[in-house]
Write an enzyme that holds these catalytic residues in place. Sequence first.
Site, mmCIF file in Angstrom:
data_model
loop_
_atom_site.group_PDB
_atom_site.id
_atom_site.type_symbol
_atom_site.label_atom_id
_atom_site.label_comp_id
_atom_site.label_asym_id
_atom_site.label_seq_id
_atom_site.Cartn_x
_atom_site.Cartn_y
_atom_site.Cartn_z
ATOM 1 N N GLY A 1 0.909 -1.312 0.129
ATOM 2 C CA GLY A 1 -0.148 -0.050 -0.120
ATOM 3 C C GLY A 1 0.923 1.242 0.032
ATOM 4 C CE1 TYR B 1 -9.076 0.477 9.686
ATOM 5 C CE2 TYR B 1 -9.823 1.955 11.406
ATOM 6 C CZ TYR B 1 -8.732 1.607 10.270
ATOM 7 O OH TYR B 1 -7.516 2.186 10.417
#
Length: 252
Positions: free
Chosen positions: A16, A153
């Site tokens: 990422g 999350y």
Amino acid sequence: MENSQKLAGKIALVTGGNSGIGLATAQRFVAEGAFVFITGRRQAELDAAVQSLGNQAFGIQGDVSKLADLDRAIAVIKEQKGRLDVLFANAGIAEFAPLDAVTEAQYDRQFDINVKGLFFTVQKALPLLPDGAAIILMASIVGIKGFEANSVYSATKAAIRSFARTLTSDLKARRIRVNAISPGPIETPGLNGILDTPEQVAQFKAQMVSAVPLGRVGDADEIAKAVVFLASDDSSFVTGAELFVDGGMAQV
């Protein structure tokens, strides 16, 4: 950017690494003397990131939740450099929803990328990691906080904190240090992308700032500098730890 060369000659991977904290960290790694591989799902963004990083970086398109993509990335690194001294497992997503609105797709997406993807990134990188290498896992203050509409999350980030402990034990014979970094609210495209309107983003940031003792949202480079610390010999006696870089938000 100061040129202390804390990572001179090191080979690093940032998953990422095409935007936000990942890109800021890749920039710091290059400035500190490392050669950096970055991965990202979006080719155009990846190309732009590599261009900004210069000739000490190489981009590999891929999705960490797809194990075939991870295998391909590791194969490229093995072929080009033969080893990996620093791994920053940074790739992750956030999707907020109240408990009664969470869908199976949202749940799977976040666990597949944030937990499964991170775990197998580390596992598949192991053959390239020399003894004494450094692994940094991207956690978050949400792993120890109970924010509303954050259930899935937050659970993914708590799992990552746990991995920093267990992988430290798994890899102690090889003196591979594994640490988690837990940012507070940081100014990134990811933060701006999780809400629908600029007004919602502004309101969300105002709420965050009011809860941060330092009175502001953090900058991606402030996380990057902390990752450099965990990647370098400056943290030679630090492993299994969680480093909070959150302006005090989860600390007081």
